[in-house]
Design an enzyme around this catalytic site. Structure first.
Site, PDB file in Angstrom:
ATOM      1  N   ARG A  93       0.562  -1.189  -0.115  1.00 57.44           N
ATOM      2  CA  ARG A  93       0.145   0.213   0.527  1.00 57.44           C
ATOM      3  C   ARG A  93       0.776   1.305  -0.064  1.00 57.44           C
ATOM      4  NH1 ARG A  93       0.756   1.413   5.296  1.00 57.44           N
ATOM      5  NH2 ARG A  93       0.795  -0.577   6.774  1.00 57.44           N
TER       6      ARG A  93
ATOM      7  N   HIS B   1      -1.756   3.599   6.906  1.00 59.77           N
ATOM      8  CA  HIS B   1      -3.037   2.011   7.055  1.00 59.77           C
ATOM      9  C   HIS B   1      -3.625   3.046   7.018  1.00 59.77           C
ATOM     10  CE1 HIS B   1      -4.356  -0.778   9.262  1.00 59.77           C
ATOM     11  NE2 HIS B   1      -5.229  -0.935   9.696  1.00 59.77           N
TER      12      HIS B   1
ATOM     13  N   TYR C 284       7.928   4.072  10.047  1.00 56.72           N
ATOM     14  CA  TYR C 284       8.724   2.662   9.574  1.00 56.72           C
ATOM     15  C   TYR C 284       9.024   1.724   8.220  1.00 56.72           C
ATOM     16  CZ  TYR C 284       3.118   1.631   8.858  1.00 56.72           C
ATOM     17  OH  TYR C 284       2.205   2.297   7.877  1.00 56.72           O
TER      18      TYR C 284
END
Length: 365
Positions: free
Chosen positions: A264, A268, A278
């Protein structure tokens, strides 16, 4: 007496789950034998859906930032996984999406304005039209896996030649419901297809920290179910594997677990997640080169089936339809507490009868 060998039984198991790919990053066929039997019109329609979904994602993010949408999970990068798999479904099959899988729900028949109402938390966004075999996107991680096993068993019990197809992410594959659902479907040969979209990070935890297994696909073996690892940025490969799984299921051969390796590009969800904490720039760059739209566009252009003009037409059509859908969503009656109470039960228990009267009075002011 034969001596027992304590050689690690996991040794070499990953070799049984080789990545399935048909179309490489340059839009070239690398596996002629497995090219799916799709007409030129089918190929164009697949691309149309992917382009439409990319525009929908861009506009949904903008609407979310404007405060006109509520919960939203970006989809850019996962179009091949989402739409290639859904394209293998039939209208009468049952769809059980996760919260990122609104595009499949729309192409399964949910009106776009209702998808926007779902994002806003309006109950009408969760009311499926009678001819749409689907449930609302599941917010609880992995809960749809056990539900899909049950729906699939219902198809088998009633002699229906249909499948239940459900999605979760790599994080969902770490949930107890994942193991229970796949195991149940395997034990009863229920016609279910479990698609795990491995976008590498669940919410923010790398997949290698979620499980010691090298692939999610290999977890199917414990349930006696076929498992396949697929290039999730390759729409032809995704379609091919899901179509084969559907054929097996309706022929009474049971469920299939499919892991699509994808990515993606956005966060999120739009609820404050920051993927730069991250994910590295190098990782983003590597996966952007595998963009499913770019890859498939090159393939179609090589077959003289696609052009910039055609794509621009689809983009403009999508923008116009999205504009009209959000206007229709805006005209929907505002949700009231009494609405929610009234649709929960045929006969209200005493405590809700009391609350109903209380809120009727409040809402009348």
């Amino acid at each position: 007496m034969t001596r027992v060998s304590f050689k690690n039984p996991l040794e070499g198991i990953e070799e049984k789950f080789e990545m399935i790919q048909i179309l490489d990053e340059d839009g070239q066929i690398v596996d002629e034998d497995n090219v799916p039997d799709l007409s030129d019109d089918d190929l164009v329609e697949l691309m149309r859906r992917m382009v439409y979904t990319r525009v929908l994602d861009q506009r949904s993010i903008a609407l979310n930032r404007q405060g006109r949408l509520g919960f939203y999970a970006p989809t850019a990068g996962q179009e091949a996984s989402q739409l290639g798999s859904h394209f293998a479904m039939e209208k009468e099959d049952f769809l059980l999406p996760a919260y990122r899988d609104v595009p499949q729900l729309i192409f399964h028949g949910l009106p776009l304005y209702q998808a926007f109402l779902f994002s806003r938390g309006h109950y009408h966004g969760n009311q499926m039209p009678e001819d749409v075999n689907a449930v609302s996107p599941q917010i609880i991680i992995g809960a749809q896996i056990t539900q899909a096993a049950g729906v699939a068993y219902g198809f088998k019990h009633n002699g229906k030649k249909n499948v239940a197809l459900t999605y979760t992410g790599d994080g969902g594959a770490s949930q107890g419901d994942f193991y229970e659902g796949v195991n149940f479907a395997g034990a009863y040969k229920a016609p279910a297809i479990f698609v795990v979209q491995n976008n590498q990070f669940a919410i923010s935890v790398p997949v290698e920290k979620q499980s010691a297994a090298e692939t999610i696909a290999q977890k199917a073996a414990a349930a006696g179910v076929p498992g396949y690892l697929v290039d999730g940025m390759d729409v032809l490969a995704v379609y091919k594997v899901v179509k084969e799984a559907r054929d097996r299921a309706v022929n009474g051969e049971g469920p299939t677990l499919i892991e699509t390796m994808t990515y993606r590009y956005g966060p999120h969800t739009m609820a404050g997640d920051d993927p730069t904490r991250y994910r590295t720039d190098d990782m983003d760059d590597k996966w952007e080169k595998r963009d499913p739209l770019v890859r498939f566009r090159k393939y179609l252009e090589g077959k003289d089936l696609w052009s910039e003009e055609k794509e621009n037409e689809i983009v403009e059509t999508a923008k116009e339809e999205i504009k009209e859908a959000i206007k229709k969503a805006d005209k929907q009656d505002k949700q009231k507490v009494t609405d929610l109470i009234s649709i929960m039960y045929d006969e209200l228990p005493q405590n809700l009868e009391e609350q109903m009267e209380e809120y009727k009075e409040k809402e009348s002011k």
